[in-house]
Design an enzyme around this catalytic site. Structure first.
Site: not given
Length: 331
Positions: A38-39, A170, A193, A220, A227-228
């Site tokens: 059940d996790g 950014d 950004k 970063d 994406g960035t």
């Protein structure tokens, strides 16, 4: 190290913890985790920790909810087993982006995580490159905030790239980018950004600084979608940069994110092993350098009640020697 120290690992921290233990010459503590159908998670310490100094290694990374809850269970187990002290070693603190209430009816997630970790029994926290350094103030217990840039800079220097500039994606990362530039002895360019939602998509509007005719190192703290990084790399190329590289403190990209990097102008991404990322490891564009030796030095100093802050300015040479994991070289 003295015999009263014990280093244990959660499910996602075993590789990193093993590297710490190899550096220190100690054995990884015996433990097990069972995940039921059940996790639900069940954790068990398989050796005595009574009156011992315990360090638990587990990132909150690619499976943040499970990893965070597992940390809480481990802290509780160690305290109930009469450990003298328990330090949560969290190489990547996954909810660090939720550091502020910047819109109505939202949770300050990093604050909730910090309080839960302390209530579960952590006497101290060791982490690296928090998304916002002020998150340390969410904890009432000591926080040792390690920095990846010296290890990443040393790795980048191995490739002997000349005439380059450090690029921040950014303004929010500009201060850290200047630290990279200072260590490498070069100048900085900064991307402008904008992010309008919570869909992990951002737009790079402009680049402040000169990159024409130079090589570029984009830096970063982490990337989740790629994406960035891909966008700033394309802009840097449009502005006249030659070869383009990147350095990340934490590599959190999924398969789609890795594909974005592979399709971008970025030649190589240098990342650390704070999160063991199989997607990145399978790509020829990613190189991993280990920060486990730096964490090992910090744990050793905590154990001996020595200064950890001195690691910011004076990292032992053996840390750099043990940091190299990949043999990839640039063609």
């Amino acid at each position: 190290m003295a015999g009263d120290i014990k280093i244990f690992a959660g499910q996602s921290g075993k590789t990193f913890a093993t590297r710490i233990c190899d550096y220190l010459g100690v054995q990884l503590g015996q433990s097990e985790v069972i995940q039921f159908s059940d996790g639900n998670l069940f954790v068990r310490i398989q050796e005595t920790v009574r009156d011992k100094e315990v360090f638990l290694v587990q990132p909150i990374g690619l499976k943040p909810n499970d990893e965070f809850v597992e940390i809480l269970f481990w802290l509780d187990a160690f305290k109930r087993a009469s450990a003298n002290s328990v330090t949560a070693v969290i190489p990547y603190f996954g909810y660090a982006k939720g550091d502020k209430k910047d819109e109505p009816r939202v949770s300050i997630r990093a604050r909730v995580c910090a309080e839960a970790i302390e209530l579960a029994g952590a006497d101290r926290v060791v982490t690296m490159d928090l998304h916002s350094p002020q998150i340390q103030g969410f904890f009432k217990r000591p926080v040792d905030h390690l920095i990846a840039s010296p290890i990443l800079c040393a790795a980048f220097k191995r490739f002997a790239i000349e005439n380059f500039v450090v690029v921040s994606p950014d303004p929010g990362f500009a201060k850290q980018a200047r630290k990279y530039a200072s260590q490498l002895g070069v100048s900085v360019a900064i991307g402008d950004k904008i992010r309008t939602g919570h869909d992990e998509r951002a737009s790079v509007l402009e680049l402040i600084g000169d990159v024409a005719g130079k090589n570029a190192l984009i830096v970063d703290d982490f990337s989740t979608s790629g994406g960035t990084l891909a966008d700033i790399a394309r802009m840097v190329r449009e502005k006249g940069a030659n070869r383009i590289f990147a350095a990340l403190s934490h590599v959190l990209l999924d398969a789609k994110g890795v594909a974005r990097i592979e399709d971008s102008p970025i030649e190589l991404v240098i990342g650390t092993d704070t999160v063991i990322n199989e997607h990145a490891q399978a790509s020829a564009k990613f190189v991993t350098t280990s920060v486990a030796p730096l964490f090992a030095e910090a744990l050793n100093r905590i154990h001996h009640s020595d200064s950890v802050s001195s690691l910011f300015d004076d990292i032992p040479e053996k840390v750099f020697a043990h940091a190299v994991l990949d043999a990839k070289v640039l063609s």
